[in-house]
Design a protein around this motif. Structure first.
Motif, PDB file in Angstrom:
ATOM      1  N   ARG A  25       0.811  -1.217   0.000  1.00 41.86           N
ATOM      2  CA  ARG A  25       0.000   0.000   0.000  1.00 41.86           C
ATOM      3  C   ARG A  25       0.850   1.276   0.000  1.00 41.86           C
ATOM      4  O   ARG A  25       0.517   2.252  -0.671  1.00 41.86           O
ATOM      5  N   PHE A  26       1.930   1.271   0.761  1.00 43.45           N
ATOM      6  CA  PHE A  26       2.658   2.517   0.982  1.00 43.45           C
ATOM      7  C   PHE A  26       3.964   2.667   0.189  1.00 43.45           C
ATOM      8  O   PHE A  26       4.412   3.795  -0.024  1.00 43.45           O
ATOM      9  N   SER A  27       4.535   1.572  -0.264  1.00 37.44           N
ATOM     10  CA  SER A  27       5.826   1.690  -0.960  1.00 37.44           C
ATOM     11  C   SER A  27       5.760   2.511  -2.260  1.00 37.44           C
ATOM     12  O   SER A  27       6.774   3.102  -2.639  1.00 37.44           O
ATOM     13  N   PRO A  28       4.584   2.609  -2.935  1.00 38.85           N
ATOM     14  CA  PRO A  28       4.546   3.506  -4.104  1.00 38.85           C
ATOM     15  C   PRO A  28       4.836   4.971  -3.749  1.00 38.85           C
ATOM     16  O   PRO A  28       5.173   5.751  -4.637  1.00 38.85           O
ATOM     17  N   PHE A  29       4.711   5.314  -2.473  1.00 39.73           N
ATOM     18  CA  PHE A  29       4.949   6.697  -2.047  1.00 39.73           C
ATOM     19  C   PHE A  29       6.380   6.925  -1.567  1.00 39.73           C
ATOM     20  O   PHE A  29       6.698   7.965  -1.017  1.00 39.73           O
ATOM     21  N   LEU A  30       7.206   5.908  -1.797  1.00 38.41           N
ATOM     22  CA  LEU A  30       8.614   6.011  -1.404  1.00 38.41           C
ATOM     23  C   LEU A  30       9.439   6.506  -2.591  1.00 38.41           C
ATOM     24  O   LEU A  30       9.276   6.039  -3.717  1.00 38.41           O
ATOM     25  N   LYS A  31      10.317   7.454  -2.309  1.00 36.58           N
ATOM     26  CA  LYS A  31      11.220   7.956  -3.353  1.00 36.58           C
ATOM     27  C   LYS A  31      12.162   6.867  -3.825  1.00 36.58           C
ATOM     28  O   LYS A  31      12.487   5.960  -3.065  1.00 36.58           O
ATOM     29  N   LYS A  32      12.641   7.013  -5.035  1.00 34.23           N
ATOM     30  CA  LYS A  32      13.725   6.164  -5.512  1.00 34.23           C
ATOM     31  C   LYS A  32      14.932   6.394  -4.600  1.00 34.23           C
ATOM     32  O   LYS A  32      15.231   7.546  -4.249  1.00 34.23           O
ATOM     33  N   GLY A  33      15.567   5.340  -4.156  1.00 31.84           N
ATOM     34  CA  GLY A  33      16.670   5.490  -3.200  1.00 31.84           C
ATOM     35  C   GLY A  33      16.191   5.589  -1.760  1.00 31.84           C
ATOM     36  O   GLY A  33      17.003   5.582  -0.835  1.00 31.84           O
ATOM     37  N   GLY A  34      14.869   5.668  -1.595  1.00 35.60           N
ATOM     38  CA  GLY A  34      14.291   5.700  -0.245  1.00 35.60           C
ATOM     39  C   GLY A  34      14.342   4.323   0.406  1.00 35.60           C
ATOM     40  O   GLY A  34      14.749   3.344  -0.225  1.00 35.60           O
ATOM     41  N   VAL A  35      13.895   4.257   1.648  1.00 32.19           N
ATOM     42  CA  VAL A  35      14.090   3.018   2.401  1.00 32.19           C
ATOM     43  C   VAL A  35      12.854   2.658   3.226  1.00 32.19           C
ATOM     44  O   VAL A  35      12.163   3.534   3.740  1.00 32.19           O
ATOM     45  N   VAL A  36      12.589   1.354   3.283  1.00 36.20           N
ATOM     46  CA  VAL A  36      11.542   0.842   4.182  1.00 36.20           C
ATOM     47  C   VAL A  36      12.230   0.149   5.357  1.00 36.20           C
ATOM     48  O   VAL A  36      13.024  -0.772   5.150  1.00 36.20           O
ATOM     49  N   PHE A  37      11.944   0.600   6.558  1.00 31.98           N
ATOM     50  CA  PHE A  37      12.393  -0.097   7.769  1.00 31.98           C
ATOM     51  C   PHE A  37      11.222  -0.943   8.261  1.00 31.98           C
ATOM     52  O   PHE A  37      10.099  -0.453   8.362  1.00 31.98           O
TER      53      PHE A  37
END
Ligand code: SAH
Ligand code: MG
Length: 193
Positions: free
Chosen positions: A123-135
């Motif tokens: 649901r939320f990873s599409p709102f992550l920038k390229k080079g961004g990170v999920v913890f």
């Protein structure tokens, strides 16, 4: 500030609220500092402990955080008020799976219902920038033992299975480079390619 942090740690202990472990939050805050993270989305506010710690790294950091439990949501607002971080932290009172967010995040921190991690990620990873990170927190399961709504051992088995599925999901996700750290209660760090 420091005594507010201690106060929240004490409150969490007394009320059995599974806030991040000390070395886990330090690890994440170091990452935030080193990578000059500014815009953060957190799934699972609880009483605002991790949001306040992350926002404390730099006054230019903004945290949007989601909590579905009303008592915890209110406690989080109270704590955020005590440290005067209303401008830095936005708390949304809703189930994360109902919430729509906008904008672009440098970091997404998944720390809510362990059975839903894949759904949160999708649901939320599409709102992550390229080079961004999920913890992703609690991949070593210990936090589950302290989480009152997930305490029955019948549930625990299912949750362990769910978390293992999530770990496989991250490993097989070729859009991300994931490293697993056995710091805190086990943290996954997934960098978007
Ligand atoms: N990040 C916090 C701890 C969060 S504990 C800290 O380290 O300080 C997990 C929280 O997620 C609980 O308060 C629980 O109510 C909330 N939660 C679980 N599933 C959720 C969902 N689907 N949507 C919103 N909040 C959820
Ligand atoms: Mg956690």
């Amino acid at each position: 500030m420091d005594h507010r942090i201690l106060e929240m740690e004490e409150y969490a202990k007394v009320h059995h609220i599974p806030i991040m472990l000390k070395d886990g939050i330090e690890f994440m805050c170091d990452y935030i500092k080193d990578h000059q993270i500014k815009n953060i989305l957190e799934i699972g506010t609880a009483i605002g402990y991790s949001a306040i710690c992350m926002a404390s790294v730099d006054s230019n950091i903004h945290v949007t955080t989601i909590e579905r439990d009303e008592v915890r949501y209110c406690e989080a607002l109270l704590n955020i008020g005590k440290v005067n971080m209303e401008d830095q932290i936005t708390v949304m009172f809703d189930d994360a799976l109902n919430v729509t967010v906008s904008g672009e995040y440098d970091l997404i921190f998944i720390d809510a219902a362990k059975s839903q991690y894949i759904k949160f990620f999708e649901r939320f990873s599409p709102f992550l920038k390229k080079g961004g990170v999920v913890f992703s927190d609690n991949l070593d399961f210990h936090g589950l033992i302290h989480s009152e709504d997930e305490i029955s051992s019948k549930n625990l088995k299912g949750l362990v299975r769910k978390i293992n599925q999530y770990i496989d999901f991250l490993k097989n996700n070729s859009d991300y480079d994931t490293t697993f750290y056995s710091v805190g209660d086990g943290i996954g760090v997934s960098v978007k390619k």
